[in-house]
Design an enzyme around this catalytic site. Structure first.
Site, PDB file in Angstrom:
ATOM      1  N   THR A 266       1.165  -8.906  12.699  1.00  0.00           N
ATOM      2  CA  THR A 266       1.527  -7.614  12.153  1.00  0.00           C
ATOM      3  C   THR A 266       0.970  -7.487  10.761  1.00  0.00           C
ATOM      4  OG1 THR A 266       3.308  -6.079  11.686  1.00  0.00           O
ATOM      5  CG2 THR A 266       3.701  -8.355  11.128  1.00  0.00           C
TER       6      THR A 266
ATOM      7  N   SER B 207      -6.553  11.287  -0.516  1.00  0.00           N
ATOM      8  CA  SER B 207      -6.721  12.353  -1.504  1.00  0.00           C
ATOM      9  C   SER B 207      -5.617  12.365  -2.547  1.00  0.00           C
ATOM     10  CB  SER B 207      -6.769  13.706  -0.802  1.00  0.00           C
ATOM     11  OG  SER B 207      -5.615  13.911  -0.012  1.00  0.00           O
TER      12      SER B 207
ATOM     13  N   ASN C 295       0.284  10.415   5.398  1.00  0.00           N
ATOM     14  CA  ASN C 295      -1.006  10.040   5.961  1.00  0.00           C
ATOM     15  C   ASN C 295      -2.063  11.116   5.783  1.00  0.00           C
ATOM     16  OD1 ASN C 295      -0.843   7.296   7.426  1.00  0.00           O
ATOM     17  ND2 ASN C 295       1.105   8.293   7.870  1.00  0.00           N
TER      18      ASN C 295
ATOM     19  N   THR D 218       0.867  -1.185   0.000  1.00  0.00           N
ATOM     20  CA  THR D 218       0.000   0.000   0.000  1.00  0.00           C
ATOM     21  C   THR D 218       0.903   1.234   0.000  1.00  0.00           C
ATOM     22  OG1 THR D 218      -0.257  -0.253   2.403  1.00  0.00           O
ATOM     23  CG2 THR D 218      -2.046  -1.068   1.024  1.00  0.00           C
TER      24      THR D 218
ATOM     25  N   LYS E 217       3.909  -6.954   4.081  1.00  0.00           N
ATOM     26  CA  LYS E 217       3.672  -5.565   3.714  1.00  0.00           C
ATOM     27  C   LYS E 217       3.353  -4.782   4.972  1.00  0.00           C
ATOM     28  CE  LYS E 217       0.357  -3.456   3.319  1.00  0.00           C
ATOM     29  NZ  LYS E 217      -0.349  -2.493   4.274  1.00  0.00           N
TER      30      LYS E 217
ATOM     31  N   GLU F 104       6.672   4.749   7.370  1.00  0.00           N
ATOM     32  CA  GLU F 104       6.279   5.918   6.577  1.00  0.00           C
ATOM     33  C   GLU F 104       7.092   7.149   6.968  1.00  0.00           C
ATOM     34  OE1 GLU F 104       1.681   4.518   5.747  1.00  0.00           O
ATOM     35  OE2 GLU F 104       2.114   5.832   7.425  1.00  0.00           O
TER      36      GLU F 104
END
EC number: 2.3.1.35
Length: 403
Positions: A188, A403, A398, A151, A177, A275
């Site tokens: 996880t 969007s 995030n 993702t 992932k 991230e």
């Protein structure tokens, strides 16, 4: 990070395809077919709002005991979580369709999903592509599988090892992932591991439950636990090694070590791909009342926004670490607490260390990977947790996710 070379695992076929869960063109569907007689075991999120595919897998594994699992279907782009009966019905229809194609029961089909929460899975996108994807099944598509389930990940995650069981070589391969919403409890994100060893389902379940605690349950990116956390382990029994029925069987000694290594490799890749992450940090707590207490203290440090932003700013702010230690609500001896960055003492015996050197500390935390260790002075319990920093890029990723 380069994806490892993973050879075929006997009894495993893999294919990927485009189901269309993303606006842009990318593969977002994974199909795996297993040989008859494959054993399976799994651990799943304990999140209070678990997803429809998690519920499905738990229910089917309980019903079959993990015997003769024939397929795995994974989609990215739609988590199918918090979707009620429509979401559950979608999973059932996918399992039914795969069962018909593979001539097996729907309960022999496992499923996992990842993506946006609250959107009902459009199962027709999967079932419509099944003939095409099935036609592309092959034994050496592990890298493609790793990419299809991503993702917000920036690279596919894979691991591979070989082990010896009673003189026979067996293979262990896995993909995972996850980049955000990583603070697992019993599992996880998504991780799928396969071996050609012959291991009974009950023994397989014992192994995956045991080693999840020392691997996936010891990593955190942001402290948020996912609704879809799933780890599935499949054993095809195609290696020629004798079938093992007990997890404690001495013949499994090498396999146990290598399996834990594969799981830890995958878990650490999740942290390295956190991230927006720029730092990879190993946090060890010693001197705690128990291992469980040490783990809680370590996780509190690892998940503290103040600690993680200090890491991002390359600031060896040991006071924030002491703050997190106390916030864990575990027994500590304030006058005995010590904090180290690598081999450099920041605090010792409850005070700033006489050896404290700001310049050396600052230079040390400029490394991409570094270690922090804390001794809380009350016992012999210890634990290690791996984490990353918290950067502006995490907020950007995030904030823009939908969007």
């Amino acid at each position: 990070m380069p994806f490892p070379t993973i050879p075929p695992i006997a009894g495993v076929e893999i294919a990927t395809g485009r189901a269309g869960f993303y606006k842009h063109e990318r593969e977002d569907l994974l199909l795996m077919r297993f040989a008859e007689g494959t054993s399976a075991a799994g651990v799943f999120t304990r999140h209070g709002v678990g997803s429809a595919p998690v519920d499905w897998c738990k229910r089917q594994l309980a019903a079959t005991g993990g015997a003769d699992v024939r397929a795995l279907v994974v989609n990215a782009g739609c988590a199918n979580s918090f979707t009620g009966k429509p979401g559950a019905d979608a999973v059932r229809r996918v399992a039914t369709a795969v069962g018909k194609r593979f001539d097996c029961r729907q309960r022999d089909v496992m499923m996992a999903s990842t993506g946006v929460i609250g959107v009902i899975l459009d199962d027709s996108k999967i079932t419509a592509r099944l003939p095409e994807v099935e036609s592309r099944l092959k034994a050496d598509a592990w890298a493609e599988a790793g990419r299809a389930i991503m993702t917000t990940d920036t690279f596919p995650k894979g691991a591979y090892a070989t082990a010896v069981i009673d003189g026979h070589e067996v293979k262990i391969a896995g993909i995972a992932k996850g980049s955000g919403m990583i603070a697992p409890d019993m599992a996880t994100m998504l991780a799928f591991v396969a071996t050609d060893a012959a291991i009974a389902p009950a023994a397989l379940q014992t192994l995956v439950s045991l080693y999840t605690r020392t691997t996936f349950n010891c990593v955190t990116v942001d402290g948020d636990r996912s609704t879809n956390d799933t780890l599935l382990l499949f054993a095809t029994g195609q290696s020629g090694a004798p079938k093992i029925h007990r997890a404690g069987d001495k013949r499994l000694a090498d396999f146990r070590e290598k399996l834990e290594g594969v799981l830890l490799d995958l878990a650490l890749q999740l942290v390295k791909d956190g991230e927006g992450a720029t730092k990879f940090v190993k946090i060890t707590v010693n001197g705690a009342e128990s291992p469980a207490s040490a783990r809680k203290i370590a996780r509190t440090i690892a998940e503290s926004p103040l600690v993680k932003t200090a890491f991002a700013g390359e600031d060896a702010n040991w006071g924030r670490i002491v703050m997190a230690v106390g916030r864990a609500d575990e027994p500590v001896a304030r006058e005995k607490i010590s904090v180290k960055f690598g081999d450099l003492y920041a605090a010792r015996d409850g005070l700033i260390s006489a050896e404290y050197d700001e310049a050396k500390m600052s230079a040390y935390v400029k490394n991409q990977a570094f270690e922090v260790s804390v001794d809380v002075g009350v016992g012999r319990g210890s634990a290690t947790v791996w984490t990353c920093d918290l950067t502006k890029q995490y907020v950007a990723i995030n904030g823009d996710y939908r969007s």
